[in-house]
Design an enzyme around this catalytic site. Sequence first.
Site, short mmCIF file in Angstrom:
data_model
loop_
_atom_site.label_atom_id
_atom_site.label_comp_id
_atom_site.label_asym_id
_atom_site.label_seq_id
_atom_site.Cartn_x
_atom_site.Cartn_y
_atom_site.Cartn_z
N ASP A 260 -1.36 -5.64 9.09
CA ASP A 260 -2.24 -4.56 8.68
C ASP A 260 -3.53 -5.21 8.20
O ASP A 260 -3.55 -5.88 7.16
CB ASP A 260 -1.61 -3.72 7.57
CG ASP A 260 -2.46 -2.50 7.19
OD1 ASP A 260 -3.54 -2.33 7.78
OD2 ASP A 260 -2.03 -1.73 6.31
N TRP B 168 0.85 -1.19 0.00
CA TRP B 168 0.00 0.00 0.00
C TRP B 168 0.89 1.24 0.00
O TRP B 168 1.88 1.32 0.72
CB TRP B 168 -0.90 -0.04 1.23
CG TRP B 168 -1.77 1.16 1.42
CD1 TRP B 168 -2.57 1.75 0.49
CD2 TRP B 168 -1.93 1.91 2.63
NE1 TRP B 168 -3.23 2.83 1.05
CE2 TRP B 168 -2.84 2.95 2.35
CE3 TRP B 168 -1.39 1.81 3.91
CZ2 TRP B 168 -3.24 3.88 3.32
CZ3 TRP B 168 -1.78 2.72 4.86
CH2 TRP B 168 -2.69 3.74 4.57
N LYS C 179 -13.52 0.10 5.14
CA LYS C 179 -14.07 -0.73 4.08
C LYS C 179 -15.24 -1.59 4.55
O LYS C 179 -16.30 -1.59 3.95
CB LYS C 179 -12.96 -1.64 3.50
CG LYS C 179 -11.70 -0.91 3.05
CD LYS C 179 -11.96 0.10 1.96
CE LYS C 179 -10.67 0.63 1.36
NZ LYS C 179 -9.80 1.33 2.30
#
Length: 513
Positions: free
Chosen positions: A313, A232, A349
């Site tokens: 993560d 990311w 999300k």
Amino acid sequence: MTIIAPLKTKLDKTSDISFCLDKSLYLLTQSRSDRFRNCAVPTKLSLVIDSMASSMLSLGSTSLLPREINKDKLKLGTSGSNPFLKAKCFSRVTMSVAVKPSRFEGITMAPPDPILGVSEAFKADTNELKLNLGVGAYRTEELQPYVLNVVKKAENLMLERGDNKEYLPIEGLAAFNKATAELLFGAGHPVIKEQKVATIQGLSGTGSLRLAAALIERYFPGAKVLISAPTWGNHKNIFNDAKVPWSEYRYYDPKTIGLDFEGMIADIKEAPEGSFILLHGCAHNPTGIDPTPEQWVKIADVIQEKNHIPFFDVAYQGFASGSLDEDAASVRLFAERGMEFFVAQSYSKNLGLYAERIGAINVVCSSADAATRVKSQLKRIARPMYSNPPVHGARIVANVVGDAAMFNEWKAEMEMMAGRIKTVRQQLYDSLVSKDKSGKDWSFILKQIGMFSFTGLNKAQSDNMTDKWHVYMTKDGRISLAGLSMAKCEYLADAIIDSYHNALLYWETPIEL
């Protein structure tokens, strides 16, 4: 006699402002620094000369129009209301103004964010066929933002109860911290029962990662964080900002558009003992390529052997597969082995709380005493950084998880969102296979998971996607399937096929895909 002389300007960084009156007027003005940008510069200057050399200079704010003075009202040599009018003549007037340079001259313009900048470019495009597949945000089939029904119910509950807006403690909302840890590890897990987890509410995933990075910098000086290549885009920024050194381990194999598992294991083995290994718990961003359960076991083995510290993560729990438990399997595997590690969480999300900035940092410790001390230091770091976290998103999560009916409704909505992405993924694959007659294997699209697909397109091909087809994506070839509709799959397939086969012509040495 009236003479009107317009101002002639010349920008010169070294000159002062000088007025010279000798039947003509010249003005050299110093260019303004950014600090004084809002200060207006006169564009015209009126010069009135009557008789020999009596004069008046008139300066306005944005634009000075020439003025004339009725000479019948001027009485030279008499004391009037105008202090500038005297009988004594002069032929030269000089005035200098020193302008200090800005204290911020040394600050350069920052480059645009590679992900958020995609949305700005998309908004500026007026083409009706345009697609925004850059930012990872869920969209409906009509490509509209989606607020979960269960979120609306949780917010209504807050209104009905009359919840206040008082400050939260530094560690955040207690009900949220309890709920988020139980979602991650399972309510009955030993690390929860034995209070071995230090959990504090963070500013979504980014803020939670940043807290952990600060803890690493402070209490593990010199330790290096290994991150996947690619990862990311914000991971590197976070560790750079925290002054934590990092390096990369192999992850993506461009030849197979799959996982380079052997390279990953080799790099983890070669890392200095006690390194932090950043792992994506599920739905790897940007590739969508996850290790298999058997591969996760091997990864845990190597990390234990090398005495490394895992750092997960977890941004897509429940959103990748549609199951909260399945998406947390990798984290729970490490917890069952009694390992100490970090886990950053986000609810952007899976609950669609993008703007609420709600997440958490969890540190699994070997004892309850260690967890208490770690939590105290995380609070110490958070206090000068942002004092305490926001309450709204934390209450939404706590309400949803704390109510059995709403919790079940949330799980159903997650399955619906994950299911729509899976359906779109399948449709895109079908469109590519039916349209592309070259024999290329597109099956990697189906092997990936989550909201992203790593297409394998290089920068030139990605540029072609945007410039010719108005498909906005990151330049590493990542597309967000959450921003794609069934109706747009064929159009996207045409764009990918054209870019894959034709944009390679722009490269002297094509990149093998």
